[in-house]
Design a protein around this motif. Structure first.
Motif, mmCIF file in Angstrom:
data_model
loop_
_atom_site.group_PDB
_atom_site.id
_atom_site.type_symbol
_atom_site.label_atom_id
_atom_site.label_comp_id
_atom_site.label_asym_id
_atom_site.label_seq_id
_atom_site.Cartn_x
_atom_site.Cartn_y
_atom_site.Cartn_z
ATOM 1 N N LEU A 137 0.929 -1.201 0.130
ATOM 2 C CA LEU A 137 -0.085 -0.012 -0.123
ATOM 3 C C LEU A 137 0.929 1.260 -0.066
ATOM 4 O O LEU A 137 2.160 1.055 0.858
ATOM 5 N N LYS A 138 0.561 2.004 -0.815
ATOM 6 C CA LYS A 138 1.003 3.581 -0.932
ATOM 7 C C LYS A 138 -0.077 4.481 -0.415
ATOM 8 O O LYS A 138 -1.068 4.545 -1.131
ATOM 9 N N ILE A 139 0.457 5.545 0.573
ATOM 10 C CA ILE A 139 -0.473 6.503 0.988
ATOM 11 C C ILE A 139 0.100 7.773 0.772
ATOM 12 O O ILE A 139 1.441 7.892 1.141
ATOM 13 N N LYS A 140 -0.648 8.610 -0.047
ATOM 14 C CA LYS A 140 -0.001 10.026 -0.415
ATOM 15 C C LYS A 140 -0.860 11.141 -0.067
ATOM 16 O O LYS A 140 -2.060 10.972 -0.296
ATOM 17 N N TYR B 185 -3.213 20.138 0.110
ATOM 18 C CA TYR B 185 -4.552 20.536 0.220
ATOM 19 C C TYR B 185 -5.500 19.489 0.989
ATOM 20 O O TYR B 185 -6.800 19.591 1.108
ATOM 21 N N GLY B 186 -4.880 18.397 1.300
ATOM 22 C CA GLY B 186 -5.803 17.443 2.369
ATOM 23 C C GLY B 186 -6.297 16.000 1.702
ATOM 24 O O GLY B 186 -6.595 15.175 2.384
ATOM 25 N N LYS B 187 -6.035 16.099 0.552
ATOM 26 C CA LYS B 187 -6.524 14.597 -0.034
ATOM 27 C C LYS B 187 -5.700 13.374 0.356
ATOM 28 O O LYS B 187 -4.461 13.839 -0.305
ATOM 29 N N GLU B 188 -5.984 12.375 0.633
ATOM 30 C CA GLU B 188 -5.163 11.247 0.847
ATOM 31 C C GLU B 188 -5.645 10.186 -0.118
ATOM 32 O O GLU B 188 -6.750 9.967 -0.413
ATOM 33 N N VAL B 189 -4.703 9.854 -0.897
ATOM 34 C CA VAL B 189 -4.793 8.736 -1.844
ATOM 35 C C VAL B 189 -4.070 7.579 -1.582
ATOM 36 O O VAL B 189 -2.993 7.626 -1.228
ATOM 37 N N PHE B 190 -4.689 6.294 -1.694
ATOM 38 C CA PHE B 190 -4.057 4.913 -1.528
ATOM 39 C C PHE B 190 -4.056 4.261 -2.534
ATOM 40 O O PHE B 190 -5.099 4.024 -3.336
ATOM 41 N N THR B 191 -2.730 3.940 -3.038
ATOM 42 C CA THR B 191 -2.494 2.964 -4.148
ATOM 43 C C THR B 191 -2.313 1.614 -3.541
ATOM 44 O O THR B 191 -1.298 1.495 -2.749
ATOM 45 N N VAL B 192 -2.928 0.928 -3.940
ATOM 46 C CA VAL B 192 -2.845 -0.835 -3.302
ATOM 47 C C VAL B 192 -1.858 -1.561 -4.406
ATOM 48 O O VAL B 192 -2.338 -1.949 -5.487
ATOM 49 N N GLY B 193 -0.646 -1.807 -4.007
ATOM 50 C CA GLY B 193 0.224 -2.737 -4.912
ATOM 51 C C GLY B 193 0.242 -2.094 -6.103
ATOM 52 O O GLY B 193 0.455 -0.886 -6.172
ATOM 53 N N TYR B 194 0.336 -2.854 -6.815
ATOM 54 C CA TYR B 194 0.704 -2.587 -8.366
ATOM 55 C C TYR B 194 -0.344 -2.704 -9.301
ATOM 56 O O TYR B 194 -0.724 -3.337 -10.472
ATOM 57 N N SER B 195 -1.726 -2.696 -8.820
ATOM 58 C CA SER B 195 -3.012 -3.114 -9.290
ATOM 59 C C SER B 195 -3.430 -2.249 -10.243
ATOM 60 O O SER B 195 -4.296 -2.530 -11.024
ATOM 61 N N SER C 252 -6.278 3.329 -7.593
ATOM 62 C CA SER C 252 -6.235 4.162 -6.358
ATOM 63 C C SER C 252 -7.556 4.321 -5.677
ATOM 64 O O SER C 252 -8.539 4.026 -6.383
ATOM 65 N N TYR C 253 -7.558 4.762 -4.364
ATOM 66 C CA TYR C 253 -8.686 4.809 -3.611
ATOM 67 C C TYR C 253 -8.643 5.997 -2.905
ATOM 68 O O TYR C 253 -7.450 6.552 -2.476
ATOM 69 N N ALA C 254 -9.503 6.701 -2.681
ATOM 70 C CA ALA C 254 -9.562 7.972 -1.753
ATOM 71 C C ALA C 254 -11.022 7.764 -1.013
ATOM 72 O O ALA C 254 -11.989 7.212 -1.429
ATOM 73 N N VAL C 255 -11.159 8.450 0.275
ATOM 74 C CA VAL C 255 -12.161 8.749 1.018
ATOM 75 C C VAL C 255 -13.057 9.769 0.548
ATOM 76 O O VAL C 255 -12.505 10.913 0.651
ATOM 77 N N ASP C 256 -14.306 9.414 0.150
ATOM 78 C CA ASP C 256 -15.184 10.583 -0.295
ATOM 79 C C ASP C 256 -15.688 11.512 0.948
ATOM 80 O O ASP C 256 -15.435 11.094 2.099
ATOM 81 N N LYS C 257 -16.475 12.426 0.496
ATOM 82 C CA LYS C 257 -16.974 13.333 1.663
ATOM 83 C C LYS C 257 -17.922 12.555 2.668
ATOM 84 O O LYS C 257 -17.860 12.931 3.884
ATOM 85 N N GLU C 258 -18.691 11.672 2.305
ATOM 86 C CA GLU C 258 -19.586 10.616 2.995
ATOM 87 C C GLU C 258 -18.691 9.567 3.792
ATOM 88 O O GLU C 258 -19.145 8.762 4.743
ATOM 89 N N GLY C 259 -17.312 9.550 3.882
ATOM 90 C CA GLY C 259 -16.475 8.566 4.519
ATOM 91 C C GLY C 259 -16.453 7.215 3.711
ATOM 92 O O GLY C 259 -15.863 6.475 4.330
ATOM 93 N N LYS C 260 -17.108 6.930 2.535
ATOM 94 C CA LYS C 260 -16.730 5.979 1.745
ATOM 95 C C LYS C 260 -15.514 5.795 0.662
ATOM 96 O O LYS C 260 -14.809 6.752 0.323
ATOM 97 N N LEU C 261 -15.163 4.576 0.678
ATOM 98 C CA LEU C 261 -13.839 4.521 -0.017
ATOM 99 C C LEU C 261 -14.249 4.543 -1.632
ATOM 100 O O LEU C 261 -15.082 3.365 -1.800
#
Length: 167
Positions: A121-124, A128-138, A141-150
């Motif tokens: 996992l890579k977390i960037k 400006y506050g956006k947190e982006v998650f990259t899982v392996g080399y798949s 990428s994922y981010a948590v939206d305003k409602e807290g959903k991935l």
């Protein structure tokens, strides 16, 4: 020749054993083996027994974010990368394993200071506050939206690059 009833019982039993073993395996706690800060804003965490699914990996980080900061002082800045690596077979010596694709930790003052490059996992976190998650080399990428959903987002450039290198 076995009757259909026996085949079904064997299949159900096998499925039950598989699910039981999988559940036991997935309940093992994640163990942080080593942490490193190679340069400002770049943090590495080497772990054992990391979750298997993208969702569980991201949620593990979100659930342990405070622990990483309080115990390991990761991250130290507001604009950072954290890479979580698989320890796999442990730390190895670069000179003895030069044919492998290794990631080495220059801050370790021992000969066995490298691991095989297997990023979980890579977390960037951007300024400006956006947190982006990259899982392996798949390629996802994922981010948590305003409602807290991935929310998943496909990184097309990475996806096509990985497809070209595999075949």
């Amino acid at each position: 020749m076995k009757s259909p009833k026996i085949k079904i019982k064997i299949f159900v039993l096998g499925l039950f054993v598989f699910v039981a073993v999988f559940n036991l395996w997935s309940l093992r706690p994640v163990k942080i083996i080593y942490t490193s800060r190679q340069m400002e804003g770049s943090n590495d965490v080497v772990v054992n027994h990391f979750p298997l699914t993208d969702r569980d990996r991201v949620h593990w980080y979100l659930d342990h974010k405070e622990e990483l900061l309080e115990v390991y002082n990761i991250p130290r800045s507001t604009d950072f990368d954290i890479v979580i690596w698989d320890v796999a077979d442990g730390f190895v010596n670069l000179e003895e394993n030069y044919k492998h694709d290794l990631y080495c930790f220059s801050d370790m003052k021992v000969k066995n200071n490298c691991i095989e490059k297997n990023m979980f996992l890579k977390i960037k976190l951007y300024k400006y506050g956006k947190e982006v998650f990259t899982v392996g080399y798949s390629g996802y990428s994922y981010a948590v939206d305003k409602e807290g959903k991935l929310v998943a987002e496909r990184d097309e450039e990475l996806f096509h690059k990985m497809r070209r290198t595999k075949g």
